[in-house]
Write a protein that holds these residues in place. Structure first.
Motif, PDB file in Angstrom:
ATOM      1  N   VAL A 168       0.849  -1.191   0.000  1.00  0.00           N
ATOM      2  CA  VAL A 168       0.000   0.000   0.000  1.00  0.00           C
ATOM      3  C   VAL A 168       0.888   1.246   0.000  1.00  0.00           C
ATOM      4  O   VAL A 168       1.852   1.333   0.768  1.00  0.00           O
ATOM      5  CB  VAL A 168      -0.923   0.028   1.234  1.00  0.00           C
ATOM      6  N   VAL A 169       0.541   2.204  -0.860  1.00  0.00           N
ATOM      7  CA  VAL A 169       1.245   3.494  -0.879  1.00  0.00           C
ATOM      8  C   VAL A 169       0.214   4.616  -0.855  1.00  0.00           C
ATOM      9  O   VAL A 169      -0.939   4.434  -1.261  1.00  0.00           O
ATOM     10  CB  VAL A 169       2.155   3.639  -2.118  1.00  0.00           C
ATOM     11  N   GLY A 170       0.635   5.776  -0.381  1.00  0.00           N
ATOM     12  CA  GLY A 170      -0.265   6.920  -0.273  1.00  0.00           C
ATOM     13  C   GLY A 170       0.284   8.145  -0.963  1.00  0.00           C
ATOM     14  O   GLY A 170       1.140   8.063  -1.851  1.00  0.00           O
ATOM     15  N   PHE A 171      -0.206   9.298  -0.523  1.00  0.00           N
ATOM     16  CA  PHE A 171       0.225  10.565  -1.112  1.00  0.00           C
ATOM     17  C   PHE A 171       0.011  11.646  -0.058  1.00  0.00           C
ATOM     18  O   PHE A 171      -1.062  11.747   0.532  1.00  0.00           O
ATOM     19  CB  PHE A 171      -0.620  10.884  -2.350  1.00  0.00           C
ATOM     20  N   ASP A 172       1.038  12.457   0.200  1.00  0.00           N
ATOM     21  CA  ASP A 172       1.019  13.657   1.066  1.00  0.00           C
ATOM     22  C   ASP A 172       2.197  13.696   2.018  1.00  0.00           C
ATOM     23  O   ASP A 172       2.696  14.751   2.329  1.00  0.00           O
ATOM     24  CB  ASP A 172      -0.265  13.810   1.905  1.00  0.00           C
ATOM     25  N   ASP A 173       2.605  12.520   2.570  1.00  0.00           N
ATOM     26  CA  ASP A 173       3.610  12.474   3.630  1.00  0.00           C
ATOM     27  C   ASP A 173       3.162  13.320   4.821  1.00  0.00           C
ATOM     28  O   ASP A 173       3.921  14.107   5.377  1.00  0.00           O
ATOM     29  CB  ASP A 173       4.973  12.942   3.124  1.00  0.00           C
ATOM     30  N   SER A 174       1.902  13.135   5.194  1.00  0.00           N
ATOM     31  CA  SER A 174       1.322  13.854   6.323  1.00  0.00           C
ATOM     32  C   SER A 174       1.525  13.049   7.604  1.00  0.00           C
ATOM     33  O   SER A 174       2.133  11.973   7.605  1.00  0.00           O
ATOM     34  CB  SER A 174      -0.169  14.070   6.077  1.00  0.00           C
ATOM     35  N   SER A 175       0.982  13.548   8.700  1.00  0.00           N
ATOM     36  CA  SER A 175       1.089  12.826   9.967  1.00  0.00           C
ATOM     37  C   SER A 175       0.398  11.473   9.906  1.00  0.00           C
ATOM     38  O   SER A 175       0.754  10.553  10.651  1.00  0.00           O
ATOM     39  CB  SER A 175       0.497  13.671  11.103  1.00  0.00           C
ATOM     40  N   TRP A 176      -0.574  11.305   9.021  1.00  0.00           N
ATOM     41  CA  TRP A 176      -1.212  10.002   8.838  1.00  0.00           C
ATOM     42  C   TRP A 176      -0.160   8.931   8.476  1.00  0.00           C
ATOM     43  O   TRP A 176      -0.250   7.783   8.910  1.00  0.00           O
ATOM     44  CB  TRP A 176      -2.233  10.058   7.710  1.00  0.00           C
ATOM     45  N   ALA A 177       0.815   9.302   7.660  1.00  0.00           N
ATOM     46  CA  ALA A 177       1.771   8.324   7.137  1.00  0.00           C
ATOM     47  C   ALA A 177       2.568   7.657   8.244  1.00  0.00           C
ATOM     48  O   ALA A 177       2.841   6.450   8.193  1.00  0.00           O
ATOM     49  CB  ALA A 177       2.708   8.993   6.137  1.00  0.00           C
ATOM     50  N   LEU A 178       2.963   8.409   9.262  1.00  0.00           N
ATOM     51  CA  LEU A 178       3.766   7.858  10.346  1.00  0.00           C
ATOM     52  C   LEU A 178       2.902   7.188  11.408  1.00  0.00           C
ATOM     53  O   LEU A 178       3.411   6.387  12.204  1.00  0.00           O
ATOM     54  CB  LEU A 178       4.625   8.960  10.969  1.00  0.00           C
ATOM     55  N   ARG A 179       1.609   7.498  11.434  1.00  0.00           N
ATOM     56  CA  ARG A 179       0.713   6.817  12.377  1.00  0.00           C
ATOM     57  C   ARG A 179       0.317   5.432  11.877  1.00  0.00           C
ATOM     58  O   ARG A 179      -0.177   4.606  12.641  1.00  0.00           O
ATOM     59  CB  ARG A 179      -0.554   7.652  12.620  1.00  0.00           C
ATOM     60  N   CYS A 180       0.496   5.194  10.584  1.00  0.00           N
ATOM     61  CA  CYS A 180       0.121   3.897  10.020  1.00  0.00           C
ATOM     62  C   CYS A 180       1.086   2.799  10.510  1.00  0.00           C
ATOM     63  O   CYS A 180       2.229   3.063  10.864  1.00  0.00           O
ATOM     64  CB  CYS A 180       0.163   3.956   8.488  1.00  0.00           C
ATOM     65  N   ASP A 181       0.590   1.558  10.497  1.00  0.00           N
ATOM     66  CA  ASP A 181       1.409   0.409  10.859  1.00  0.00           C
ATOM     67  C   ASP A 181       1.243  -0.654   9.782  1.00  0.00           C
ATOM     68  O   ASP A 181       0.184  -1.259   9.662  1.00  0.00           O
ATOM     69  CB  ASP A 181       0.963  -0.145  12.209  1.00  0.00           C
TER      70      ASP A 181
END
Length: 342
Positions: free
Chosen positions: A282-295
């Motif tokens: 899985v990949v996302g877009f933004d590099d926001s705080s959501w990205a580091l909260r994910c596991d």
């Protein structure tokens, strides 16, 4: 200190008080307060000292009437109220814009457009002379806010690049290139059934991210592996991932068009017994705080949201100084940040 009346209440210091204390005319004080030339350095120093001593605070409302300037810039966010609170990019854009405006002694006024009623109210507000210019976030093609700003001739800058803003100033990232690069990286990990949760297709960022996804896959692109959702939200990520799993249980890669969308997708995959990244990358877009909260932490595309806000604010300030905005707008870099989710 400001003067005190006999009833004990503090009386607001006036231009006359400053002039008396500095030993200059009220006209000289007014020229200094309004940033006008033809005042000696000695007089300016005396006036600055007098302002500090008597506790004078300029009356912004009265100054606005004289200068035809409110010293306020509106940040218009065309998003639902819930997304305004949830999306950390909006907060970063707001803080970046506020920092640039504060340096220029301007006030930021935050304006949220969630409904048609909000849009009508904002159009009336913008026509009232209460703000000098606007920064517009999340505008769509054909957006009534864009039309209202154009009709009023307000100095404006867009965060993003809707296709119908003509020569208006904008600051953006290359959403298409960023989406293409991270999808290519995802495919290079050996995934063969890559889908996308495509959000916000009614604006340039969403449609460009879908276009970049299609570019990267080329002949391998399968339209059945694209699930369209309305917003860059966690709940839309959940709904999109459920739909993809139901339609294509063999999916082994997902590009979510924002980190919040990816976070929702990860939770659905976990509940379905899929291991990330072993079973599904899985990949996302933004590099926001959501990205580091994910596991595991999310592989994503870095969006410099703070600098987007700063640059948009500077573009509006430049127009207020009579300068032309940068021709063709400004596009900031958005590199891939690779982590453990793929």
């Amino acid at each position: 200190m400001g003067r005190v009346e006999t009833n004990g209440r503090r009386k607001r210091a006036t231009v006359k008080d400053v002039a008396t204390e500095a030993g200059v005319s009220r006209g000289t004080v007014s020229r200094v307060l309004n940033g006008q030339p033809y005042v000696s350095d000695e007089a300016r120093a005396a006036i600055d000292a007098a302002i500090a001593k008597v506790g004078f605070v300029p009356n912004r409302a009265a100054r606005s009437l004289v200068m035809q300037s409110s010293q306020a810039i509106g940040l218009i966010v065309h998003e639902p109220h819930s997304l305004f609170v949830e999306d950390p990019n909006i907060g970063s854009i707001l803080l970046g814009a506020n920092a640039a405006l504060s340096d220029a002694d301007y006030q930021l006024s935050c304006l949220i457009a969630d409904s048609q009623r909000d849009i009508d109210r904002l159009a009336r507000y913008l026509s009232g002379g209460l703000i000098d210019g606007v920064i517009i976030v999340s505008a769509r093609v054909g957006d009534p806010i864009t039309r209202a700003v154009a009709d009023l001739g307000l100095p404006a800058a867009f965060v993003g690049h809707p296709r119908d803003i003509g020569e208006a100033a904008y600051v953006a990232i290359d959403n298409r290139a960023g989406a293409r690069e991270i999808t290519t990286r995802l495919a290079a990990t050996g995934r063969s059934r890559i889908g996308m949760i495509a959000a916000a297709l009614d604006r340039d960022s969403g449609s460009d991210r879908l276009a970049g996804f299609v570019d990267a896959l080329g002949n391998r692109f399968d339209p059945q592996l694209v699930e369209r959702v309305p917003f860059y939200s966690y709940s839309d990520g959940q709904a999109g991932m459920r739909a993809l799993l139901q339609r294509s249980p063999d999916i082994d890669g997902v590009f979510a068009s924002s980190d919040a969308v990816a976070a929702g997708a990860l939770d659905v995959l976990r509940d379905a017994g899929r291991v990330v990244p072993d079973d599904v990358g899985v990949v996302g877009f933004d590099d926001s705080s959501w990205a580091l909260r994910c596991d595991p932490p999310l592989s994503t595309v870095h969006q410099p949201a703070d600098e987007l806000g700063r640059a948009a604010a500077r573009a509006v300030l430049a127009q207020l100084r009579g300068e032309d905005p940068q021709a063709g707008g400004r596009v900031l870099e958005c590199p891939v940040v690779w982590r453990g989710s793929a």
